[in-house]
Design a protein around this motif. Structure first.
Motif, PDB file in Angstrom:
ATOM      1  N   GLY A 309       0.781  -1.230   0.000  1.00 31.57           N
ATOM      2  CA  GLY A 309       0.000   0.000   0.000  1.00 31.57           C
ATOM      3  C   GLY A 309       0.806   1.270   0.000  1.00 31.57           C
ATOM      4  O   GLY A 309       0.250   2.371  -0.001  1.00 31.57           O
ATOM      5  N   LYS A 310       2.140   1.155  -0.022  1.00 30.46           N
ATOM      6  CA  LYS A 310       3.020   2.326  -0.010  1.00 30.46           C
ATOM      7  C   LYS A 310       3.854   2.371  -1.290  1.00 30.46           C
ATOM      8  O   LYS A 310       4.115   1.337  -1.903  1.00 30.46           O
ATOM      9  CB  LYS A 310       3.939   2.301   1.207  1.00 30.46           C
ATOM     10  CG  LYS A 310       3.220   2.432   2.547  1.00 30.46           C
ATOM     11  CD  LYS A 310       4.212   2.442   3.699  1.00 30.46           C
ATOM     12  CE  LYS A 310       3.494   2.562   5.036  1.00 30.46           C
ATOM     13  NZ  LYS A 310       2.823   3.876   5.176  1.00 30.46           N
ATOM     14  N   PRO A 311       4.299   3.569  -1.680  1.00 33.21           N
ATOM     15  CA  PRO A 311       5.096   3.679  -2.908  1.00 33.21           C
ATOM     16  C   PRO A 311       6.522   3.174  -2.726  1.00 33.21           C
ATOM     17  O   PRO A 311       7.165   3.446  -1.716  1.00 33.21           O
ATOM     18  CB  PRO A 311       5.075   5.182  -3.197  1.00 33.21           C
ATOM     19  CG  PRO A 311       4.906   5.820  -1.850  1.00 33.21           C
ATOM     20  CD  PRO A 311       4.024   4.886  -1.071  1.00 33.21           C
ATOM     21  N   VAL A 312       7.016   2.455  -3.719  1.00 33.86           N
ATOM     22  CA  VAL A 312       8.396   1.977  -3.741  1.00 33.86           C
ATOM     23  C   VAL A 312       8.938   2.154  -5.157  1.00 33.86           C
ATOM     24  O   VAL A 312       8.308   1.713  -6.123  1.00 33.86           O
ATOM     25  CB  VAL A 312       8.517   0.488  -3.343  1.00 33.86           C
ATOM     26  CG1 VAL A 312       9.967   0.023  -3.422  1.00 33.86           C
ATOM     27  CG2 VAL A 312       7.958   0.253  -1.948  1.00 33.86           C
ATOM     28  N   VAL A 313      10.094   2.807  -5.267  1.00 28.84           N
ATOM     29  CA  VAL A 313      10.756   2.963  -6.562  1.00 28.84           C
ATOM     30  C   VAL A 313      11.878   1.936  -6.640  1.00 28.84           C
ATOM     31  O   VAL A 313      12.834   1.993  -5.854  1.00 28.84           O
ATOM     32  CB  VAL A 313      11.320   4.381  -6.741  1.00 28.84           C
ATOM     33  CG1 VAL A 313      12.029   4.501  -8.088  1.00 28.84           C
ATOM     34  CG2 VAL A 313      10.206   5.417  -6.645  1.00 28.84           C
ATOM     35  N   VAL A 314      11.748   0.989  -7.562  1.00 34.04           N
ATOM     36  CA  VAL A 314      12.718  -0.096  -7.711  1.00 34.04           C
ATOM     37  C   VAL A 314      13.690   0.259  -8.829  1.00 34.04           C
ATOM     38  O   VAL A 314      13.279   0.504  -9.969  1.00 34.04           O
ATOM     39  CB  VAL A 314      12.018  -1.428  -8.026  1.00 34.04           C
ATOM     40  CG1 VAL A 314      13.048  -2.553  -8.133  1.00 34.04           C
ATOM     41  CG2 VAL A 314      10.987  -1.753  -6.956  1.00 34.04           C
ATOM     42  N   ARG A 315      14.969   0.302  -8.494  1.00 30.77           N
ATOM     43  CA  ARG A 315      16.001   0.555  -9.498  1.00 30.77           C
ATOM     44  C   ARG A 315      16.442  -0.763 -10.117  1.00 30.77           C
ATOM     45  O   ARG A 315      16.766  -1.713  -9.398  1.00 30.77           O
ATOM     46  CB  ARG A 315      17.199   1.259  -8.862  1.00 30.77           C
ATOM     47  CG  ARG A 315      18.296   1.632  -9.860  1.00 30.77           C
ATOM     48  CD  ARG A 315      19.461   2.316  -9.163  1.00 30.77           C
ATOM     49  NE  ARG A 315      20.188   1.411  -8.285  1.00 30.77           N
ATOM     50  CZ  ARG A 315      21.157   1.785  -7.447  1.00 30.77           C
ATOM     51  NH1 ARG A 315      21.500   3.053  -7.364  1.00 30.77           N
ATOM     52  NH2 ARG A 315      21.778   0.899  -6.691  1.00 30.77           N
TER      53      ARG A 315
END
Length: 557
Positions: A309-315
């Motif tokens: 439910g939370k934002p995650v930016v995956v590199r």
């Protein structure tokens, strides 16, 4: 006695008696020759295994950045190539085992230093492992942080990362090193532990000072002749309640950088709103062949699951000649920092990227995290478009790029037109902007994130963000500086991702002033002639603008 200026890498102020850290053993003697070279060579591996086991035990009791550093150091202690080179030196040159390890490690360190970039960051780890094995073979105690019963300021040439990981913030008031840079392991660990720290403070060891006052934000060290009464680090009263805002309610998401399940848990415990940088390299580092899509999916899900439910930016995978992986088989390069790295690896291996993207998308579906993907080391709009097409074909909902080169910053508008967002890697962007290897202590000032040239590039990205209504964040170490974090918001940055320990102080600082004040501070900093003046000008603006407790409290609700 004197005031030294270095590079502040972990904010806070502290004062206390000085404790000198002698972190290197004397160079082992060349002789006498061993009577039985074969038996002497056989001593090396058991000693290395004992060192690795001790470091692994410490890693098991640690978490987050500290655990990661200890695990890397433990693995390095039993590196087959290092041990084989040392054993060969004993058998062929009849060197004593301690000297053989010393010389084998020196060859490795020299090669890493010459490679620059990420590989140069491993030099201090090699030296630490070398000293630990040599100490075991010689039957002496390893040099390191001395035991002390009084809270003190540690002063060192460059503290070993494995020793930094074990520091007790209650007993270590501040760190001062003569070498190192803002992205060294020592700096990163100091920030994660909340210990004020200044690196590249030349002359700190030679003054004979008994006491020190350290300002980790300003980068100053005042050395005095008398041992000062310990004063715990002065930190802002944390009035942060988990939502990043300026005092007038302007939102700036406060996120955490993560690279393991343990770091994900620590980030949420600290109040992170999500993650602005999920490093996927942990899944590849020890692999002799490419991990399967299923294995990657499982590994990513373990990190993403706490962020449901939370934002995650995956590199996507950030590797190459500067960060070699066995299965990539990347050719040696004269300057890996300027070579085939980051997204450039995928141009010749698009199937590698496609499998990783598929695993990331599947892990997002498994966990309920709001996942975005971004590519490292993008330099042109065409590269951004190439990545975006593949990521969207894989099912990624949001696609972005990292801005780590001046070229990407200068083409910010065109690049943002191809993607949904951008994230600034201030560590590499500073290194490339000033042409200064970030691991060389003598160049640390050029990698200071307050450099006006860097701030002006970030301002260009902020303008492009506003023009296209597409967010631009910062995921470099600059986001951990409470004062600079507000300046970055004033430059148009909409999210800040940092080490988890920095979140409360950054959130509190951000909420002390309205956006218009942060913008004025940003304008003054970006127009300054150098990094020191940028800090001073920004601080002067804030001191002239009295923060409103009522506004700050309202902004934190």
């Amino acid at each position: 006695m004197s005031t030294l200026r270095g590079v502040g890498v972990s904010p806070g102020r502290a004062a206390g008696p000085v404790v000198l850290v002698h972190d290197r053993l004397p160079e082992p003697a060349l002789g006498p020759e061993p009577a039985d070279p074969a038996a002497e060579a056989e001593r090396i591996r058991p000693a290395a295994q004992e060192v690795a086991a001790e470091l692994q035990d410490r890693a098991a009791r640690a978490s987050g950045d500290a655990r990661a550093v200890l695990e890397v150091t433990a693995a390095m202690a039993t590196d087959p190539s290092l041990l084989a080179a040392a054993e060969q030196a004993v058998r062929d040159r009849r060197l004593p085992a301690p000297r053989a390890v010393f010389e084998a490690a020196a060859q490795f360190a020299e090669a890493l230093a010459a490679a620059g970039g990420y590989l140069a960051e491993r030099v201090r780890d090699v030296e630490d492992v070398r000293d630990r094995i040599v100490a075991r073979l010689s039957g002496v105690a390893v040099a390191g942080v001395p035991a002390t019963s009084t809270p003190s300021v540690l002063v060192s040439r460059d503290l070993a990362p494995a020793d930094t990981a074990d520091l007790d913030p209650e007993m270590v008031l501040a760190l001062v090193t003569e070498e190192g840079g803002p992205t060294s392991h020592t700096a990163i660990l100091a920030r994660s532990l909340g210990i004020p720290a200044v690196v590249a403070a030349r002359g700190a060891l030679t003054t004979g000072a008994a006491g020190a006052r350290v300002d980790g934000a300003a980068g100053t060290v005042e050395l005095v002749a008398e041992p000062l009464t310990p004063e715990a680090a002065a930190r802002a009263e944390n009035r942060w309640h988990g939502s990043g805002t300026t005092s007038d309610g302007h939102r700036v998401k406060l996120l955490a950088n993560v690279g393991s399940p343990a770091e994900a848990g620590a980030a949420l415990d600290a109040g992170a709103e999500g993650s602005g940088l999920f490093r996927t390299e942990f899944c590849f580092l020890d692999a002799t062949s490419e991990p399967t899509e299923a294995r990657q999916r499982e590994a990513y899900a373990a990190v993403l699951r706490p962020f449901a439910g939370k934002p995650v930016v995956v590199r996507t995978l950030d590797a190459g000649a500067d960060k070699p992986l066995p299965f990539l088989d990347v050719d040696a390069e004269p300057n890996p920092a300027l070579g085939v790295r980051g997204l450039r690896v995928a141009f010749d291996r698009p199937d590698l990227l496609d499998r990783q993207l598929a695993a990331i998308v599947a892990a997002a579906e498994d966990t309920g995290a709001e996942v975005s993907v971004m590519a490292p080391m993008v330099a042109t709009p065409d590269e951004a478009a190439w990545f975006a097409e593949r990521a969207r074909a894989a099912g990624a909902a949001r696609v972005g790029v990292m801005v780590e080169t001046p070229a990407a910053a200068l083409c910010a508008g065109e690049i943002l037109s191809e993607v949904d967002f951008a994230s600034i890697g201030t560590n590499d962007l500073a290194q490339y902007t000033c042409a200064a290897d970030r691991m060389i202590g003598a160049l640390a000032a050029l990698n200071d994130p307050w450099q006006p040239a860097l701030l002006r590039l970030i301002a260009m990205l902020g303008e492009a963000s506003g023009a296209q209504d597409k967010p631009v964040g910062v995921c470099g170490e600059a986001a951990s500086d409470p004062l600079l974090a507000g300046v970055l918001a004033g430059l148009g940055v909409s999210s800040l991702s940092m080490t988890a320990a920095a979140l409360p102080s950054v959130g509190t600082s951000l909420a002390e002033h309205p956006l218009k004040t942060w913008r004025r501070a940003a304008e003054e900093a970006a127009s300054a002639p150098d990094a020191d003046q940028a800090r001073l000008r920004a601080r002067a603006i804030l001191e002239d603008a009295e923060p409103s407790a009522t506004q700050a409290d309202r902004g934190n609700r």
